[in-house]
Design an enzyme around this catalytic site. Structure first.
Site, mmCIF file in Angstrom:
data_model
loop_
_atom_site.group_PDB
_atom_site.id
_atom_site.type_symbol
_atom_site.label_atom_id
_atom_site.label_comp_id
_atom_site.label_asym_id
_atom_site.label_seq_id
_atom_site.Cartn_x
_atom_site.Cartn_y
_atom_site.Cartn_z
ATOM 1 N N ASP A 6 0.857 -1.185 0.000
ATOM 2 C CA ASP A 6 0.000 0.000 0.000
ATOM 3 C C ASP A 6 0.891 1.232 0.000
ATOM 4 O OD1 ASP A 6 -1.922 1.971 0.410
ATOM 5 O OD2 ASP A 6 -2.065 1.588 2.576
ATOM 6 N N ASP A 103 -6.833 2.912 -2.708
ATOM 7 C CA ASP A 103 -6.736 2.541 -1.301
ATOM 8 C C ASP A 103 -8.093 2.607 -0.623
ATOM 9 O OD1 ASP A 103 -6.693 5.346 -1.703
ATOM 10 O OD2 ASP A 103 -5.753 5.687 0.234
#
Length: 267
Positions: A6, A103
């Site tokens: 991420d 995200d």
């Protein structure tokens, strides 16, 4: 072992999974202009001898995407880079789905799977993600992303104050003993930590009320993100905490993408 990555504006989180079990995780500072070789060195240093069987990644840093894609293309394992065209199974009930960050999509996916699924169908979830920005997102009982609110992050606000106000400076982000600060440090800590807790509680209350009006059910409220430990203890509306919600979402997105490819390739 599945590797999830991420890439955030301030930090990059790498995590490894054995099935659905989180084995290890690391946080490193995001370098927006890092080359593919530099990224490879960081990943290799963290993973060491870990055998990676697949990679799922997302990035909110456009400048880093070319290097990230170059590195992922080099890998000889299945790779899923979350973005437009990748099926996550999350319906995006917003004006322009392409504006929603990858995200936020995978975090909504994990929130629904981990907190929204129930025996009789599902319940809505509100996710509060404390990162570079403070995101308060709404997820419907069917796992649909409904939208949300975006506010500055705690550290961003502190940096702005320190750079724009001559008599203010950076301080440790910790919860003060009381709201009435008796010195500059305590006053800043009160305004930042307790102030953001109030901001979050206000937004959650409004969003939860709209969800109740739409679905007739109150949402469960989940906190995540690197700065969550600083603020969550002062919030009154947050009921659950899951620090690794986004990487769990990447894992789930990878599994769904692999399942879809197997169905397409099945005779």
């Amino acid at each position: 072992m599945l590797l999830t990555v991420d890439v955030g504006n301030s930090q990059t989180v790498l995590a490894t999974f054995d099935g659905d079990r989180l084995v290890g995780s690391w946080r490193v500072t995001t370098a927006p202009r890092a080359t593919a070789d530099e990224l490879r060195m960081v990943w290799r240093g963290l993973l060491r001898d870990t055998e990676v069987s697949g990679v799922a990644a997302c990035s909110t840093v456009p400048a880093l995407l070319p290097s990230l894609r170059q590195l992922l293309d080099f890998l000889e394992v299945p790779v899923v880079l979350i973005g437009p065209g990748v099926r996550t199974g999350v319906p995006l009930h917003v004006d322009n789905p392409r504006e929603v960050g990858a995200d936020r999509v995978v975090t909504a996916l994990a929130a629904h799977e981990m907190f929204g699924r129930t025996a009789d169908g599902g319940r809505p979830v509100v996710v509060v993600d404390f990162g570079t920005s403070t995101n308060v997102d709404a997820v419907g009982p069917g796992g649909q992303f409904l939208g949300g609110a975006l506010a500055p992050g705690v550290e961003v606000s502190l940096d702005a104050l320190a750079s724009r106000a001559a008599q203010l400076r950076s301080v440790e982000l910790t919860c003060p003993a009381q709201a009435i600060g008796k010195n500059t440090v305590a006053a800043l800590q009160s305004g930042l930590v307790l102030g953001f807790a109030g901001l979050v509680d206000g937004l959650v209350a409004r969003i939860a009320a709209e969800i109740v009006t739409q679905f007739g059910t109150a949402p469960v409220v989940v906190a995540t993100g690197g700065l969550a430990p600083v603020v969550v203890g002062s919030c009154r509306t947050i009921g659950e905490r899951e620090p690794d919600l986004t990487v769990h979402g990447l894992r789930l997105a990878f599994e769904r993408q692999q399942s879809a490819e197997r169905r397409v390739g099945a005779p």
